[in-house]
Design a protein around this motif. Structure first.
Motif, PDB file in Angstrom:
ATOM      1  N   TYR A 289     -80.019  80.472  17.911  1.00 48.24           N
ATOM      2  CA  TYR A 289     -80.399  79.294  16.225  1.00 48.24           C
ATOM      3  C   TYR A 289     -79.462  79.753  15.249  1.00 48.24           C
ATOM      4  O   TYR A 289     -78.621  80.623  15.108  1.00 48.24           O
ATOM      5  CB  TYR A 289     -81.593  80.040  15.915  1.00 48.24           C
ATOM      6  CG  TYR A 289     -82.257  81.157  15.941  1.00 48.24           C
ATOM      7  CD1 TYR A 289     -82.419  81.463  13.877  1.00 48.24           C
ATOM      8  CD2 TYR A 289     -82.331  82.485  15.968  1.00 48.24           C
ATOM      9  CE1 TYR A 289     -82.964  82.473  13.156  1.00 48.24           C
ATOM     10  CE2 TYR A 289     -82.250  83.645  15.003  1.00 48.24           C
ATOM     11  CZ  TYR A 289     -82.376  82.786  13.490  1.00 48.24           C
ATOM     12  OH  TYR A 289     -83.177  84.318  12.889  1.00 48.24           O
ATOM     13  N   ASN A 290     -80.003  78.797  14.547  1.00 51.01           N
ATOM     14  CA  ASN A 290     -79.315  77.959  13.558  1.00 51.01           C
ATOM     15  C   ASN A 290     -79.822  79.309  12.281  1.00 51.01           C
ATOM     16  O   ASN A 290     -81.066  78.587  11.670  1.00 51.01           O
ATOM     17  CB  ASN A 290     -79.241  76.652  13.173  1.00 51.01           C
ATOM     18  CG  ASN A 290     -78.352  76.165  11.898  1.00 51.01           C
ATOM     19  OD1 ASN A 290     -77.279  77.485  11.126  1.00 51.01           O
ATOM     20  ND2 ASN A 290     -78.291  74.653  11.817  1.00 51.01           N
ATOM     21  N   ALA A 291     -79.371  79.904  11.936  1.00 51.86           N
ATOM     22  CA  ALA A 291     -79.753  80.703  10.913  1.00 51.86           C
ATOM     23  C   ALA A 291     -78.033  80.544   9.302  1.00 51.86           C
ATOM     24  O   ALA A 291     -77.271  80.569   9.873  1.00 51.86           O
ATOM     25  CB  ALA A 291     -79.415  82.058  11.159  1.00 51.86           C
ATOM     26  N   ASN A 292     -77.952  79.595   8.528  1.00 54.43           N
ATOM     27  CA  ASN A 292     -77.525  79.324   7.472  1.00 54.43           C
ATOM     28  C   ASN A 292     -76.427  78.753   8.076  1.00 54.43           C
ATOM     29  O   ASN A 292     -75.134  79.064   7.602  1.00 54.43           O
ATOM     30  CB  ASN A 292     -77.694  80.272   6.771  1.00 54.43           C
ATOM     31  CG  ASN A 292     -79.185  81.167   5.365  1.00 54.43           C
ATOM     32  OD1 ASN A 292     -79.290  79.713   5.093  1.00 54.43           O
ATOM     33  ND2 ASN A 292     -79.023  82.439   5.505  1.00 54.43           N
ATOM     34  N   SER A 312     -70.799  85.712  13.187  1.00 55.93           N
ATOM     35  CA  SER A 312     -69.026  84.581  12.260  1.00 55.93           C
ATOM     36  C   SER A 312     -69.682  83.335  13.271  1.00 55.93           C
ATOM     37  O   SER A 312     -68.462  82.802  12.130  1.00 55.93           O
ATOM     38  CB  SER A 312     -68.508  84.618  12.047  1.00 55.93           C
ATOM     39  OG  SER A 312     -67.883  85.460  13.186  1.00 55.93           O
ATOM     40  N   THR A 313     -69.928  83.169  13.767  1.00 54.24           N
ATOM     41  CA  THR A 313     -69.854  81.451  14.886  1.00 54.24           C
ATOM     42  C   THR A 313     -70.863  80.236  13.539  1.00 54.24           C
ATOM     43  O   THR A 313     -71.944  80.551  13.651  1.00 54.24           O
ATOM     44  CB  THR A 313     -70.306  81.390  16.402  1.00 54.24           C
ATOM     45  OG1 THR A 313     -69.503  82.965  16.721  1.00 54.24           O
ATOM     46  CG2 THR A 313     -70.675  80.600  17.119  1.00 54.24           C
ATOM     47  N   VAL A 314     -70.073  79.451  13.618  1.00 54.60           N
ATOM     48  CA  VAL A 314     -70.576  78.666  13.379  1.00 54.60           C
ATOM     49  C   VAL A 314     -71.452  77.122  13.813  1.00 54.60           C
ATOM     50  O   VAL A 314     -71.170  77.103  15.018  1.00 54.60           O
ATOM     51  CB  VAL A 314     -69.671  77.434  12.302  1.00 54.60           C
ATOM     52  CG1 VAL A 314     -69.723  76.238  12.376  1.00 54.60           C
ATOM     53  CG2 VAL A 314     -68.146  78.029  11.394  1.00 54.60           C
ATOM     54  N   TRP A 315     -72.216  77.462  12.686  1.00 57.42           N
ATOM     55  CA  TRP A 315     -73.402  76.157  14.146  1.00 57.42           C
ATOM     56  C   TRP A 315     -73.560  74.766  14.209  1.00 57.42           C
ATOM     57  O   TRP A 315     -72.838  74.150  13.029  1.00 57.42           O
ATOM     58  CB  TRP A 315     -74.874  76.771  13.452  1.00 57.42           C
ATOM     59  CG  TRP A 315     -75.991  76.010  14.231  1.00 57.42           C
ATOM     60  CD1 TRP A 315     -76.180  74.666  14.351  1.00 57.42           C
ATOM     61  CD2 TRP A 315     -76.698  76.043  15.637  1.00 57.42           C
ATOM     62  NE1 TRP A 315     -77.360  74.267  15.436  1.00 57.42           N
ATOM     63  CE2 TRP A 315     -77.755  75.217  15.996  1.00 57.42           C
ATOM     64  CE3 TRP A 315     -76.889  77.426  15.965  1.00 57.42           C
ATOM     65  CZ2 TRP A 315     -78.388  75.859  16.853  1.00 57.42           C
ATOM     66  CZ3 TRP A 315     -77.549  77.802  17.074  1.00 57.42           C
ATOM     67  CH2 TRP A 315     -78.279  77.072  17.499  1.00 57.42           C
ATOM     68  N   PRO A 316     -72.818  73.842  14.299  1.00 60.19           N
ATOM     69  CA  PRO A 316     -71.992  72.727  14.611  1.00 60.19           C
ATOM     70  C   PRO A 316     -72.636  72.343  14.000  1.00 60.19           C
ATOM     71  O   PRO A 316     -74.461  71.751  13.527  1.00 60.19           O
ATOM     72  CB  PRO A 316     -72.279  72.542  16.619  1.00 60.19           C
ATOM     73  CG  PRO A 316     -72.521  73.430  17.326  1.00 60.19           C
ATOM     74  CD  PRO A 316     -73.022  74.274  16.240  1.00 60.19           C
ATOM     75  N   ALA A 317     -72.401  71.290  12.782  1.00 58.73           N
ATOM     76  CA  ALA A 317     -72.942  70.788  12.236  1.00 58.73           C
ATOM     77  C   ALA A 317     -74.052  69.428  12.498  1.00 58.73           C
ATOM     78  O   ALA A 317     -73.387  69.258  13.399  1.00 58.73           O
ATOM     79  CB  ALA A 317     -71.934  70.157  11.336  1.00 58.73           C
TER      80      ALA A 317
END
Length: 372
Positions: A289-292, A312-317
Motif C-alpha cells: 500500500y501507499n505510505a507517504n 524505498s520504492t516509489v508509489w506511482p503518483a
C-alpha cells in the motif's frame, strides 16, 4: 571363467549419484531397487529405472573379462560401496551360475559379497532413437530448465502441470512452468517453426538440473510414442513425457500494464521476511500500500498483531494511482529470489495477474494477486 570388471571408484561414485536419483528406494517390485551392470567391449554401462525414466551411465574400464555379461545389484548398496571407495579402484566379479557378486576395493582394502537378481527381469524403456530435436551446449539445457523449475505444480489432480512445458511457437522456443498461482516463461531461442509442445515430468527436470549442469546435451525423438531421449557425454536418459494438453497459458499473460513498481531485489526479500516474522504461516497474504508516496508492506495477524515494513520504492503518483494489492508471501519471495538485479513489477489493476521482469530479458514471470 569368472566375469569381472574394474573401474575407478570416483567414476563409479559419480555414475551412482545419477542412477540413485532415478531408482526409487521404496518399491514393491524388487528388481526396480537394483542397478543393471552390463560389461562389453565398449566399457561398463550402469542402468537404473523407475519404469518412467531410464538412466544409462557409461564408464571406462580399467580391466575386464568374460566378454559381454550383466548383473543386477541393489542400487543403494552399490552407491554406498562406491561412496567409501574414494580414489581406490573397484573390482566387481561374478561367477557363472552364481547369484552373488563379489566387490573388492583397491588391493583388498575391503571385500563385499552382495546378492544379485536375474538381469533378464530388468525392464527398460524400448524404442529406437529417432530424429534430433535440438542440441544445447555449455550446460544451457539444465540452466534454462532451472529458470522455470520452481513453478512446477505438485498438485496431482492437475497432472499435466507436474512438469515443464517445452513449447515451440512460430516465433520462438520456450520452457514454461506454472502451478496456477504463478508462472515462469523462458524464451531461450528466437527461432520457431511448426508449433508443438512436450511436457517434461518434474522428476526428469530435477535430474537434469542436478546432474547435467555444464554438459552439452542432445535431445532426440524415440520411436516409442511420447518418449524423449537425452544424450550427454557418458550419460543417456530416456524419459516418458506427460500425456495431456498443457493449458493455454498465453491467455493469462498481461498484454499491457498501467503501473510499474521498480523494486530492489534484496530489499523486497528482506521486507517479506520481516513482515512475516510475526507468523509461522509463510503463505499468508502480505499487502502492498501507499505510505507517504512509498511502498509499504503489511502483514496482518489476528493472533499476534500487525507488521509494517516501509521500503524505498516509489508509489506511482497521480490521483488515479494504483490501489493497494496483496500477494501470497511465499510465492512472492520465491519469485523475487529467482530474479536477477532490479525487479520490475508491472500492474494492470489489483485483481489482474502481475508480470514481473528483471535483467534477464528471456524471462517473464506472472504472479496472481490475493485479496488485499
Amino acid at each position: 571363467m569368472n566375469k569381472f570388471v574394474t573401474v575407478e571408484g570416483r567414476a563409479l561414485k559419480q555414475a551412482m549419484r545419477i542412477i540413485s536419483a532415478v531408482v526409487e528406494r521404496r518399491n514393491t517390485i524388487p528388481i526396480l531397487n537394483h542397478a543393471k551392470l552390463t560389461h562389453s567391449k565398449a566399457g561398463l554401462r550402469i542402468t537404473g529405472t523407475d519404469l518412467d525414466i531410464d538412466a544409462h551411465a557409461d564408464l571406462d574400464v580399467i580391466d575386464g573379462s568374460g566378454g559381454e555379461w550383466s548383473a543386477c545389484i541393489n542400487a543403494s548398496i552399490l552407491a554406498g560401496i562406491a561412496r567409501v571407495a574414494g580414489t581406490m579402484n573397484v573390482r566387481i566379479e561374478r561367477a557363472d551360475n552364481d547369484l552373488n557378486a563379489t566387490i573388492t576395493l583397491g588391493d583388498g582394502a575391503a571385500f563385499y559379497e552382495v546378492e544379485t537378481m536375474n538381469e533378464l527381469d530388468f525392464p527398460e524403456i524400448g524404442g529406437g532413437r529417432g530424429d534430433l530435436i535440438e542440441a544445447f551446449t555449455n550446460g544451457m539445457f539444465a540452466t534454462t530448465l532451472a529458470k522455470v523449475q520452481w513453478c512446477i505444480s505438485t498438485e496431482e489432480t492437475r497432472y499435466y502441470l507436474n512438469g515443464v512445458c517445452w513449447h515451440q511457437t512460430k516465433k520462438d522456443r520456450r520452457f514454461v512452468a506454472t502451478d496456477g498461482h504463478r508462472m515462469a516463461i523462458c524464451k531461450y531461442a528466437k527461432e520457431g517453426g511448426d508449433t508443438w509442445t512436450r511436457i517434461i515430468p518434474r522428476k526428469t527436470v530435477r535430474i537434469i538440473t542436478d546432474h547435467l549442469a555444464g554438459k552439452d546435451v542432445k535431445l532426440f525423438e524415440v520411436d516409442r510414442q511420447n518418449t524423449l531421449e537425452i544424450v550427454a557425454p557418458g550419460l543417456t536418459i530416456r524419459t516418458k513425457l506427460i500425456y495431456g494438453t498443457y493449458p493455454d497459458y498465453v491467455r493469462v499473460l498481461p498484454n499491457k500494464h498501467d503501473f510499474t513498481f521498480d523494486l530492489k531485489r534484496d530489499e523486497i526479500i528482506a521486507a517479506i521476511d520481516q513482515a512475516t516474522a510475526i507468523s509461522k504461516d509463510r503463505t499468508a497474504a502480505i499487502r502492498f500500500y501507499n505510505a507517504n508516496d512509498r511502498v509499504a508492506i503489511e502483514r496482518r495477524n489476528l493472533d499476534f498483531g500487525n507488521a509494517t515494513v516501509p521500503t524505498s520504492t516509489v508509489w506511482p503518483a497521480g490521483k488515479d494511482g494504483p490501489q493497494a494489492f496483496a500477494f501470497n508471501s511465499r510465492y512472492l519471495r520465491e519469485v523475487a529470489s529467482a530474479c536477477q538485479g532490479e525487479i520490475s513489477l508491472r500492474m494492470v489493476d489489483q485483481s489482474s495477474p502481475f508480470s514481473i521482469h528483471d535483467e534477464d530479458d528471456t524471462m517473464t514471470r506472472v504472479l496472481m494477486p490475493m485479496r488485499a
